[in-house]
Design a protein around this motif. Structure first.
Motif, PDB file in Angstrom:
ATOM      1  N   VAL A   4       0.801  -1.206   0.000  1.00  0.00           N
ATOM      2  CA  VAL A   4       0.000   0.000   0.000  1.00  0.00           C
ATOM      3  C   VAL A   4       0.844   1.271   0.000  1.00  0.00           C
ATOM      4  CG1 VAL A   4      -2.036  -1.007   1.046  1.00  0.00           C
ATOM      5  CG2 VAL A   4      -0.217  -0.187   2.525  1.00  0.00           C
ATOM      6  N   SER A   5       2.107   1.151   0.400  1.00  0.00           N
ATOM      7  CA  SER A   5       2.923   2.357   0.433  1.00  0.00           C
ATOM      8  C   SER A   5       4.092   2.193  -0.526  1.00  0.00           C
ATOM      9  CB  SER A   5       3.391   2.610   1.863  1.00  0.00           C
ATOM     10  OG  SER A   5       4.125   1.495   2.336  1.00  0.00           O
ATOM     11  N   SER A   6       5.192   2.858  -0.242  1.00  0.00           N
ATOM     12  CA  SER A   6       6.340   2.812  -1.128  1.00  0.00           C
ATOM     13  C   SER A   6       6.927   1.413  -1.180  1.00  0.00           C
ATOM     14  CB  SER A   6       7.406   3.796  -0.644  1.00  0.00           C
ATOM     15  OG  SER A   6       8.614   3.569  -1.323  1.00  0.00           O
ATOM     16  N   HIS A   7       7.441   1.055  -2.369  1.00  0.00           N
ATOM     17  CA  HIS A   7       8.089  -0.240  -2.523  1.00  0.00           C
ATOM     18  C   HIS A   7       9.598  -0.072  -2.370  1.00  0.00           C
ATOM     19  CE1 HIS A   7       7.434  -4.397  -3.570  1.00  0.00           C
ATOM     20  NE2 HIS A   7       8.534  -4.387  -4.310  1.00  0.00           N
ATOM     21  N   SER A   8      10.029   0.916  -1.605  1.00  0.00           N
ATOM     22  CA  SER A   8      11.453   1.198  -1.440  1.00  0.00           C
ATOM     23  C   SER A   8      11.815   1.213   0.042  1.00  0.00           C
ATOM     24  CB  SER A   8      11.795   2.560  -2.055  1.00  0.00           C
ATOM     25  OG  SER A   8      11.233   2.679  -3.321  1.00  0.00           O
ATOM     26  N   ARG A  42       2.774   2.535  -5.794  1.00  0.00           N
ATOM     27  CA  ARG A  42       3.411   1.692  -4.780  1.00  0.00           C
ATOM     28  C   ARG A  42       4.939   1.855  -4.786  1.00  0.00           C
ATOM     29  NH1 ARG A  42      -1.305  -0.028  -6.314  1.00  0.00           N
ATOM     30  NH2 ARG A  42      -2.609  -1.380  -5.025  1.00  0.00           N
ATOM     31  N   GLY A  43       5.422   2.925  -5.430  1.00  0.00           N
ATOM     32  CA  GLY A  43       6.846   3.234  -5.368  1.00  0.00           C
ATOM     33  C   GLY A  43       7.710   2.537  -6.392  1.00  0.00           C
ATOM     34  N   VAL A  44       7.101   1.893  -7.382  1.00  0.00           N
ATOM     35  CA  VAL A  44       7.856   1.206  -8.431  1.00  0.00           C
ATOM     36  C   VAL A  44       8.114   2.170  -9.587  1.00  0.00           C
ATOM     37  CG1 VAL A  44       7.800  -0.718 -10.093  1.00  0.00           C
ATOM     38  CG2 VAL A  44       6.826  -1.010  -7.807  1.00  0.00           C
ATOM     39  N   ARG A  45       9.317   2.129 -10.138  1.00  0.00           N
ATOM     40  CA  ARG A  45       9.613   2.932 -11.321  1.00  0.00           C
ATOM     41  C   ARG A  45       9.194   2.160 -12.564  1.00  0.00           C
ATOM     42  NH1 ARG A  45      15.653   4.975 -11.272  1.00  0.00           N
ATOM     43  NH2 ARG A  45      15.013   5.452 -13.406  1.00  0.00           N
TER      44      ARG A  45
END
Length: 378
Positions: A4-8, A42-45
């Motif tokens: 749900v948040s950043s994938h980093s 979700r923080g994915v490039r």
């Protein structure tokens, strides 16, 4: 697993993915747009490699992705462009057979994981059919994971040599309307008038004018509907190689059918229609079938491919290439308002069982996690 948040997480670089799209049919292009939006959130490039026309239509950059113009062809120049776009990727995800073939060529000699989503079966006859089978085998063997949008596509990938083939959770994002219906009680009155369907049933088919779409059977079926009063009007939205053949038949036999060519208002056409028709020889997760059930428009479709699995009891299914069965099913539905209402309700219930956009993104992201190692900061 929840994303749900950043994938980093601390100490890791963001996951870098490249989505490869060929010409892209409406279903795969809309899926990539939805996927890009969900992954970026979700923080994915995300970089989407697709022809510039697809970017204009689907606005991948508006979803937060980068867009790299890569033409449809498989010539060395295109593969070089794709290879450069994938240079920094942790994972490449290709959609459709031809895009996946280009991605496999571009990744040749690299250890980058390749996920392939097969959205449909390729159609060809004669020598070209043999070439397509070879292409399929090459693609599924090159892929780390193959996702099929229907069970029979998954089975077909396994028979073709896939190491790991799975059923994709795939949803169709809600159709984007070009305008609001002018009357919520009777949407599409103006459109029906423009089409010549005032005071008569309007039946809609959507899809390229190719042999596998079953339009020859549809034209055969319309002969029976000429006896009805009022005579239903069939409109077909789409373009393709059979246009001349179909148009000549319509004129020579006086059939109540109009070929509309390419349209960018398919959602409005569907909202205006009394019935949707899908007479194809094979379909996977048909865009028209999904949109018809979502829009509560009764659907009559061939019992082929992924259609029974997709629609359940939410549509009237008939054997492929059986004009009499198609004609009978449509006539019966037009004569029975109660059955039409029942199909609308069942179709809406069936549509509610399909994966959500969030569930689709979560499944894809869990596969990406599985295939990529942690990426420590330098």
């Amino acid at each position: 697993m929840s994303h749900v948040s950043s994938h980093s997480p601390h100490g890791q670089l963001p996951l870098r993915t490249v989505q490869v799209l060929g010409g892209g049919n409406a279903g795969s292009s809309a899926h990539v747009r939805s996927l890009a939006s969900g992954l970026v959130a979700r923080g994915v490039r995300v970089t989407v490699c697709a022809p510039v026309e697809a970017e204009h239509t689907y606005d991948f950059t508006g979803a937060g992705a980068d867009h790299a113009h890569v033409p449809r062809s498989s010539d060395p120049g295109t593969v070089t462009l794709l290879r450069a776009a994938c240079a920094e990727a942790d994972l490449v995800h290709a959609h459709g057979l031809h895009a996946s073939f280009r991605a496999a060529l571009a990744l040749s000699g690299r250890r980058t994981p390749l996920v392939v989503t097969l959205h449909d079966r390729a159609h060809a006859e004669g020598a070209r059919a043999h070439l397509l089978r070879l292409l399929e085998r090459r693609v599924v063997k090159a892929a780390t994971v193959v996702l099929g949008v229907t069970s029979d596509l998954v089975d077909h990938a396994r028979r073709s040599g896939a190491r790991d083939a799975r059923l994709a959770a795939l949803t169709l994002p809600p159709a984007r309307r070009t305008a609001e219906p002018e009357d919520p009680e009777r949407p599409g009155l103006k459109l029906r008038a423009e089409l010549g369907a005032t005071g008569r049933p309007l039946l809609l088919a959507v899809g390229s004018l190719d042999r596998h779409r079953g339009y020859d059977t549809l034209l055969d079926a319309t002969r029976a509907w000429r006896r009805l009063d009022p005579v239903p009007l069939v409109v077909i939205a789409g373009e393709g190689p059979l246009r001349g053949v179909l148009q000549r038949r319509i004129e020579n036999e006086g059939l109540p059918v109009r070929l509309l060519g390419r349209r960018d208002d398919a959602a409005e056409l569907l909202a205006a229609a009394d019935l949707a028709l899908l007479p194809s020889s094979w379909e996977s997760r048909s865009v028209l079938a999904q949109e018809a059930l979502h829009a509560r428009v009764p659907l009559v479709a061939s019992r082929v491919g992924g259609i029974p699995e997709l629609v359940g009891d939410g549509a009237e299914l008939v054997p492929y290439a059986d004009a009499e069965a198609l004609a009978t099913a449509v006539t019966a539905l037009l004569d029975d308002p109660g059955r039409r209402e029942e199909l609308k309700a069942k179709g809406a219930r069936q549509a509610a069982t399909w994966p959500t956009e969030d569930e689709t993104v979560a499944q894809v992201l869990s596969i990406y996690d599985e295939l990529t190692q942690p990426r420590p900061l330098a």
